[in-house]
Design a protein around this motif. Sequence first.
Motif, PDB file in Angstrom:
ATOM      1  N   ASP A  21      -0.145  -0.713  -4.250  1.00  0.00           N
ATOM      2  CA  ASP A  21      -0.403  -2.089  -3.829  1.00  0.00           C
ATOM      3  C   ASP A  21      -0.251  -3.067  -4.993  1.00  0.00           C
ATOM      4  O   ASP A  21       0.313  -4.156  -4.844  1.00  0.00           O
ATOM      5  CB  ASP A  21      -1.804  -2.210  -3.229  1.00  0.00           C
ATOM      6  N   GLU A  47      -1.330   6.146   4.091  1.00  0.00           N
ATOM      7  CA  GLU A  47      -1.364   4.718   3.750  1.00  0.00           C
ATOM      8  C   GLU A  47      -0.209   4.335   2.835  1.00  0.00           C
ATOM      9  O   GLU A  47       0.382   3.258   2.978  1.00  0.00           O
ATOM     10  CB  GLU A  47      -2.699   4.381   3.096  1.00  0.00           C
ATOM     11  N   ARG A  51       2.755   1.646   3.600  1.00  0.00           N
ATOM     12  CA  ARG A  51       3.068   0.503   2.724  1.00  0.00           C
ATOM     13  C   ARG A  51       4.554   0.459   2.386  1.00  0.00           C
ATOM     14  O   ARG A  51       5.176  -0.614   2.395  1.00  0.00           O
ATOM     15  CB  ARG A  51       2.275   0.592   1.434  1.00  0.00           C
ATOM     16  N   LYS A  55       7.167  -2.470   3.405  1.00  0.00           N
ATOM     17  CA  LYS A  55       7.972  -3.149   2.382  1.00  0.00           C
ATOM     18  C   LYS A  55       9.460  -3.043   2.675  1.00  0.00           C
ATOM     19  O   LYS A  55      10.262  -3.857   2.219  1.00  0.00           O
ATOM     20  CB  LYS A  55       7.649  -2.527   1.006  1.00  0.00           C
TER      21      LYS A  55
END
Length: 230
Positions: A21, A47, A51, A55
């Motif tokens: 992140d 997770e 992500r 993206k």
Amino acid sequence: MTWTSELAFVSDVHSNLEALDAVLEDIGDRETYCLGDVVGYGASPNEVIARLREKGAICILGNHDSAVLSGRANEFNARAMQAVAWTARNISGEGREFLAGLPLSRTIDFAGRRVFMTHGSPEDNLGEYVYPDTHSDLFGYYLQKLGVQVIALGHTHVPFVWGDREGTVFNPGSVGQPRTGDRRASYALLKVNEAGIAVEHRAVEYDVEGSARKIIEAGLPDSLAKRLFT
């Protein structure tokens, strides 16, 4: 100097959501490529996959990703084997499908250059560790054999860049488990303008304590959590 085009390269995320992140925030809206080992070691495989998909990152397969899919991790150390087994038990069907669709390598065109990417080496996509002090005499051979100007590699968790008239070879280092003595998450920008190519390595602070706590709470080896601090 003004760069006309930039790509972001991440590698060896290893299920470390907090590190990813922070890196993605630093990357911003740049096009992003991942050089493998999306999962393994850390406690957030689903997770992290989510992500990267959000993206729109374009990924390739790493040796830990492959081991999670196959269940074969005999060449790994005991901690890595435990993490592979834990990930295989906890990864979602969607996450497994994502990993199964990843290729061993990719070649793209970028600002008039050809860029080859794989996790290990051009001749051993998953297993071989490439360092400048062991492989620099092969870099020109790799570039010529592949017919490219840039090679991007992961696997070692150690960033480097090498270049001469033949082209550029680089490693962005590891997002999720750096092995340089710097605990910050590492990635790289590949930059091009009329003058040529450059690689900028970046290191980003992240919530190491939070990531380590998740590893311990998940029942993974404590040493994997402690390693993040060093």
